[in-house]
Scaffold this motif. Structure first.
Motif, PDB file in Angstrom:
ATOM      1  N   LEU A 166       0.811  -1.216   0.000  1.00 40.85           N
ATOM      2  CA  LEU A 166       0.000   0.000   0.000  1.00 40.85           C
ATOM      3  C   LEU A 166       0.849   1.272   0.000  1.00 40.85           C
ATOM      4  CD1 LEU A 166      -2.794   1.279   0.014  1.00 40.85           C
ATOM      5  CD2 LEU A 166      -2.814   1.084   2.521  1.00 40.85           C
ATOM      6  N   PRO A 167       1.815   1.429   0.926  1.00 39.98           N
ATOM      7  CA  PRO A 167       2.648   2.640   0.856  1.00 39.98           C
ATOM      8  C   PRO A 167       3.476   2.718  -0.417  1.00 39.98           C
ATOM      9  CG  PRO A 167       3.458   1.122   2.552  1.00 39.98           C
ATOM     10  CD  PRO A 167       2.131   0.620   2.122  1.00 39.98           C
ATOM     11  N   ARG A 168       3.908   1.572  -0.942  1.00 44.02           N
ATOM     12  CA  ARG A 168       4.669   1.562  -2.188  1.00 44.02           C
ATOM     13  C   ARG A 168       3.801   2.046  -3.343  1.00 44.02           C
ATOM     14  NH1 ARG A 168       9.078  -2.121  -3.502  1.00 44.02           N
ATOM     15  NH2 ARG A 168       9.581  -1.929  -5.709  1.00 44.02           N
ATOM     16  N   MET A 169       2.561   1.574  -3.396  1.00 47.52           N
ATOM     17  CA  MET A 169       1.648   1.978  -4.463  1.00 47.52           C
ATOM     18  C   MET A 169       1.311   3.455  -4.368  1.00 47.52           C
ATOM     19  SD  MET A 169      -1.797   2.790  -4.892  1.00 47.52           S
ATOM     20  CE  MET A 169      -2.716   1.931  -3.630  1.00 47.52           C
ATOM     21  N   LEU A 170       0.971   3.928  -3.167  1.00 45.42           N
ATOM     22  CA  LEU A 170       0.616   5.341  -2.990  1.00 45.42           C
ATOM     23  C   LEU A 170       1.793   6.249  -3.330  1.00 45.42           C
ATOM     24  CD1 LEU A 170      -1.436   5.137   0.339  1.00 45.42           C
ATOM     25  CD2 LEU A 170      -2.316   5.514  -1.966  1.00 45.42           C
ATOM     26  N   ALA A 171       2.982   5.847  -2.910  1.00 45.65           N
ATOM     27  CA  ALA A 171       4.170   6.641  -3.237  1.00 45.65           C
ATOM     28  C   ALA A 171       4.393   6.667  -4.743  1.00 45.65           C
ATOM     29  CB  ALA A 171       5.403   6.075  -2.532  1.00 45.65           C
ATOM     30  N   GLY A 172       4.209   5.533  -5.407  1.00 46.26           N
ATOM     31  CA  GLY A 172       4.375   5.483  -6.858  1.00 46.26           C
ATOM     32  C   GLY A 172       3.427   6.418  -7.579  1.00 46.26           C
ATOM     33  N   GLN A 207      -5.231  22.169 -26.294  1.00 48.59           N
ATOM     34  CA  GLN A 207      -5.911  21.800 -25.057  1.00 48.59           C
ATOM     35  C   GLN A 207      -4.905  21.710 -23.913  1.00 48.59           C
ATOM     36  OE1 GLN A 207      -9.327  21.461 -24.816  1.00 48.59           O
ATOM     37  NE2 GLN A 207      -9.256  22.197 -26.922  1.00 48.59           N
ATOM     38  N   SER A 208      -5.385  21.995 -22.701  1.00 49.70           N
ATOM     39  CA  SER A 208      -4.532  21.886 -21.525  1.00 49.70           C
ATOM     40  C   SER A 208      -4.245  20.413 -21.236  1.00 49.70           C
ATOM     41  CB  SER A 208      -5.226  22.527 -20.320  1.00 49.70           C
ATOM     42  OG  SER A 208      -5.485  23.895 -20.559  1.00 49.70           O
ATOM     43  N   TYR A 209      -3.005  20.125 -20.926  1.00 50.00           N
ATOM     44  CA  TYR A 209      -2.642  18.719 -20.704  1.00 50.00           C
ATOM     45  C   TYR A 209      -1.805  18.514 -19.447  1.00 50.00           C
ATOM     46  CZ  TYR A 209       1.779  20.167 -22.911  1.00 50.00           C
ATOM     47  OH  TYR A 209       2.944  20.822 -23.233  1.00 50.00           O
ATOM     48  N   ALA A 210      -1.735  19.515 -18.564  1.00 50.09           N
ATOM     49  CA  ALA A 210      -0.918  19.378 -17.361  1.00 50.09           C
ATOM     50  C   ALA A 210      -1.418  18.241 -16.468  1.00 50.09           C
ATOM     51  CB  ALA A 210      -0.897  20.698 -16.584  1.00 50.09           C
ATOM     52  N   PHE A 211      -2.726  18.194 -16.218  1.00 48.08           N
ATOM     53  CA  PHE A 211      -3.274  17.134 -15.367  1.00 48.08           C
ATOM     54  C   PHE A 211      -3.077  15.766 -16.019  1.00 48.08           C
ATOM     55  CE2 PHE A 211      -6.722  14.554 -13.528  1.00 48.08           C
ATOM     56  CZ  PHE A 211      -6.467  14.759 -12.178  1.00 48.08           C
ATOM     57  N   ALA A 212      -3.276  15.704 -17.330  1.00 44.66           N
ATOM     58  CA  ALA A 212      -3.048  14.454 -18.057  1.00 44.66           C
ATOM     59  C   ALA A 212      -1.588  14.020 -17.938  1.00 44.66           C
ATOM     60  CB  ALA A 212      -3.434  14.607 -19.525  1.00 44.66           C
ATOM     61  N   ALA A 213      -0.654  14.984 -17.963  1.00 45.27           N
ATOM     62  CA  ALA A 213       0.764  14.663 -17.819  1.00 45.27           C
ATOM     63  C   ALA A 213       1.052  14.057 -16.449  1.00 45.27           C
ATOM     64  CB  ALA A 213       1.615  15.909 -18.033  1.00 45.27           C
ATOM     65  N   GLY A 214       0.367  14.558 -15.404  1.00 48.36           N
ATOM     66  CA  GLY A 214       0.519  13.964 -14.083  1.00 48.36           C
ATOM     67  C   GLY A 214       0.058  12.518 -14.058  1.00 48.36           C
ATOM     68  N   LEU A 215      -1.069  12.249 -14.705  1.00 47.75           N
ATOM     69  CA  LEU A 215      -1.581  10.877 -14.771  1.00 47.75           C
ATOM     70  C   LEU A 215      -0.637   9.969 -15.555  1.00 47.75           C
ATOM     71  CD1 LEU A 215      -5.350  11.673 -15.446  1.00 47.75           C
ATOM     72  CD2 LEU A 215      -4.345  10.880 -13.298  1.00 47.75           C
ATOM     73  N   VAL A 216      -0.090  10.481 -16.651  1.00 46.39           N
ATOM     74  CA  VAL A 216       0.885   9.702 -17.428  1.00 46.39           C
ATOM     75  C   VAL A 216       2.116   9.403 -16.573  1.00 46.39           C
ATOM     76  CG1 VAL A 216       2.456   9.746 -19.408  1.00 46.39           C
ATOM     77  CG2 VAL A 216       0.110  10.559 -19.675  1.00 46.39           C
ATOM     78  N   GLY A 217       2.557  10.381 -15.796  1.00 40.23           N
ATOM     79  CA  GLY A 217       3.692  10.152 -14.903  1.00 40.23           C
ATOM     80  C   GLY A 217       3.422   9.045 -13.903  1.00 40.23           C
ATOM     81  N   ALA A 218       2.209   9.045 -13.318  1.00 39.04           N
ATOM     82  CA  ALA A 218       1.841   7.990 -12.374  1.00 39.04           C
ATOM     83  C   ALA A 218       1.830   6.622 -13.059  1.00 39.04           C
ATOM     84  CB  ALA A 218       0.473   8.296 -11.768  1.00 39.04           C
ATOM     85  N   ILE A 219       1.308   6.576 -14.278  1.00 44.17           N
ATOM     86  CA  ILE A 219       1.275   5.313 -15.033  1.00 44.17           C
ATOM     87  C   ILE A 219       2.691   4.825 -15.323  1.00 44.17           C
ATOM     88  CG2 ILE A 219       0.658   4.292 -17.266  1.00 44.17           C
ATOM     89  CD1 ILE A 219      -1.828   6.133 -17.220  1.00 44.17           C
ATOM     90  N   LEU A 220       3.571   5.738 -15.736  1.00 46.57           N
ATOM     91  CA  LEU A 220       4.952   5.355 -16.036  1.00 46.57           C
ATOM     92  C   LEU A 220       5.638   4.756 -14.813  1.00 46.57           C
ATOM     93  CD1 LEU A 220       6.162   8.386 -18.220  1.00 46.57           C
ATOM     94  CD2 LEU A 220       5.840   6.025 -18.983  1.00 46.57           C
ATOM     95  N   VAL A 221       5.462   5.389 -13.654  1.00 48.19           N
ATOM     96  CA  VAL A 221       6.134   4.911 -12.439  1.00 48.19           C
ATOM     97  C   VAL A 221       5.559   3.563 -12.007  1.00 48.19           C
ATOM     98  CG1 VAL A 221       6.506   5.364  -9.980  1.00 48.19           C
ATOM     99  CG2 VAL A 221       6.822   7.198 -11.642  1.00 48.19           C
ATOM    100  N   LYS A 258      15.592  -8.084  -9.306  1.00 43.72           N
ATOM    101  CA  LYS A 258      14.675  -6.970  -9.119  1.00 43.72           C
ATOM    102  C   LYS A 258      15.423  -5.643  -9.281  1.00 43.72           C
ATOM    103  CE  LYS A 258      11.320  -9.336  -6.207  1.00 43.72           C
ATOM    104  NZ  LYS A 258      10.516  -9.292  -4.970  1.00 43.72           N
ATOM    105  N   PHE A 259      14.908  -4.788 -10.160  1.00 41.67           N
ATOM    106  CA  PHE A 259      15.541  -3.500 -10.430  1.00 41.67           C
ATOM    107  C   PHE A 259      14.702  -2.366  -9.847  1.00 41.67           C
ATOM    108  CE2 PHE A 259      17.090  -6.168 -13.942  1.00 41.67           C
ATOM    109  CZ  PHE A 259      18.458  -5.944 -13.827  1.00 41.67           C
ATOM    110  N   PRO A 260      15.357  -1.316  -9.347  1.00 40.67           N
ATOM    111  CA  PRO A 260      14.607  -0.142  -8.885  1.00 40.67           C
ATOM    112  C   PRO A 260      13.864   0.515 -10.051  1.00 40.67           C
ATOM    113  CG  PRO A 260      16.883  -0.077  -8.108  1.00 40.67           C
ATOM    114  CD  PRO A 260      16.800  -1.178  -9.117  1.00 40.67           C
ATOM    115  N   VAL A 261      12.806   1.220  -9.722  1.00 41.51           N
ATOM    116  CA  VAL A 261      11.976   1.828 -10.757  1.00 41.51           C
ATOM    117  C   VAL A 261      12.763   2.824 -11.608  1.00 41.51           C
ATOM    118  CG1 VAL A 261      11.145   3.608  -9.142  1.00 41.51           C
ATOM    119  CG2 VAL A 261       9.812   3.059 -11.163  1.00 41.51           C
ATOM    120  N   GLY A 262      13.734   3.525 -10.994  1.00 38.91           N
ATOM    121  CA  GLY A 262      14.519   4.511 -11.729  1.00 38.91           C
ATOM    122  C   GLY A 262      15.372   3.903 -12.828  1.00 38.91           C
TER     123      GLY A 262
END
Length: 340
Positions: free
Chosen positions: A68-74, A283-297, A311-315
């Motif tokens: 849970l904390p790992r997911m929320l942090a991601g 069109q504004s895409y800042a909020f969409a960019a945040g969602l894409v960032g969450a998906i990438l992580v 196992k590799f770190p996400v970075g």
């Protein structure tokens, strides 16, 4: 005129559909992250743990304490990096103007490595000092680039120069440290969601909510800034105030995210262009960019955990994805400007 209005409505409808789709994908990835691991737990068990049931053997600890904390942090870290990165790129009118390229993430990393290797510190104090360092680096870059008149090109070049200095200091400290200390610093530098704790989540959540609201309220001015300072002034935008507010909000998000998970490479660099491509022009895409960032992580974290024997770190995973894109982007820029 009717055709123009119809086209505008169509683009707005497309942008809303894209945002809703991205939210659904984020929610699905959040659920998968909580269910999948060394032991698979069905959704009903995960839901019970989230609702506070601490008597489910195995699941209460695995889901509630580790996943849970790992997911929320991601989600929060990815959203912060994606949103803040898109603001920098749009405000400076340059795809290369990402916080992890213009020195902000490097400043945060340098401070963290200094605390770990030199001051022998650990825990929340390292995060606080590294966050403060990121803010100071951003302030320094802005002040140096605002001498005379603000220049986005100068901002990027100064940031790249400071990034090189910070990276050199990090390398020096790693070379001087003993091997036992280096391992803990390298874990932080790689950008990782390992050993994440719930105590790190509330502050990051507050910062994300406050800064996101502020950025979304300022986004209409950001769209005007993209046309250039002179046009923005003519249209009544207080350019300096808006720019400072946007930089402060974005840097707060970047600094807090990096202080929690380390410098997760290329998320802030990739999220904006991907969101822009999905949403479309105009069109504004800042909020969409945040969602894409969450998906990438979230995706990179699952790939790093389960796709390989090691196992590799996400970075590491985001770095493998982002580095080729940076090379391709530089090649395109050179071709566009006729550089051989």
């Amino acid at each position: 005129m009717n055709d123009i209005l119809a086209g505008l409505r169509k683009r707005k409808r497309k942008a809303r559909i894209v945002v809703v789709t991205l939210i659904v994908i984020v929610l699905l990835l959040m659920g998968i992250t909580l269910m999948v691991g060394d032991t698979f737990y069905p959704l009903d068990v995960v839901f019970k743990v989230i609702m506070g049931d601490k008597n489910i053997s195995g699941a209460s600890f695995a889901v509630g304490t580790i996943r849970l904390p790992r997911m929320l942090a991601g989600v929060l870290v990815g959203f912060s990096l994606g949103l803040a990165g898109s603001v920098f790129q749009k405000m400076l009118r340059n795809t290369l103007a990402s916080p992890d390229i213009v020195g902000i993430s490097s400043g945060t990393s340098m401070a963290a490595v200094f605390c770990i290797l030199i001051l022998q510190m650990s825990g929340p104090s390292v995060s606080l000092i590294s966050m403060a360092a990121g803010l100071l680096i951003a302030l320094l870059v802005y002040m140096l680039s605002s001498v005379g008149r603000f220049s986005s090109a100068r901002f990027i070049l100064i940031g790249i120069g400071l990034q090189a200095i910070m990276n050199a200091l990090i390398s020096y400290m790693l070379l001087r440290a003993n091997q036992y200390e280096v391992s803990s610093a390298m874990r932080w530098l790689s950008g990782s969601l390992n050993r994440m704790q719930m105590s790190s989540i509330p502050t990051l959540l507050i910062v994300v909510i406050v800064c996101t609201i502020a950025i979304l309220l300022l986004e209409r001015y950001l769209n005007v800034l993209e046309l250039g300072d002179d046009i923005a002034v003519v249209l009544g935008v207080r350019v300096k105030v808006v720019r400072i507010l946007l930089i402060v909000c974005s840097v707060f998000m970047i600094a807090f995210a990096t202080s929690v998970a380390g410098p997760i490479a290329f998320v802030s660099f990739l999220a904006g262009p991907i969101a822009h491509r999905l949403v479309g022009s105009g069109q504004s895409y800042a909020f969409a960019a945040g969602l894409v960032g969450a998906i990438l992580v979230l995706c990179a974290d699952m790939v790093g955990q389960f796709l390989f024997a090691t196992k590799f770190p996400v970075g590491v995973i985001t770095g493998v994805i982002g580095a080729p894109y940076l090379i391709i982007l530089l090649i395109r820029i050179n071709k566009t400007r006729g550089v051989s």
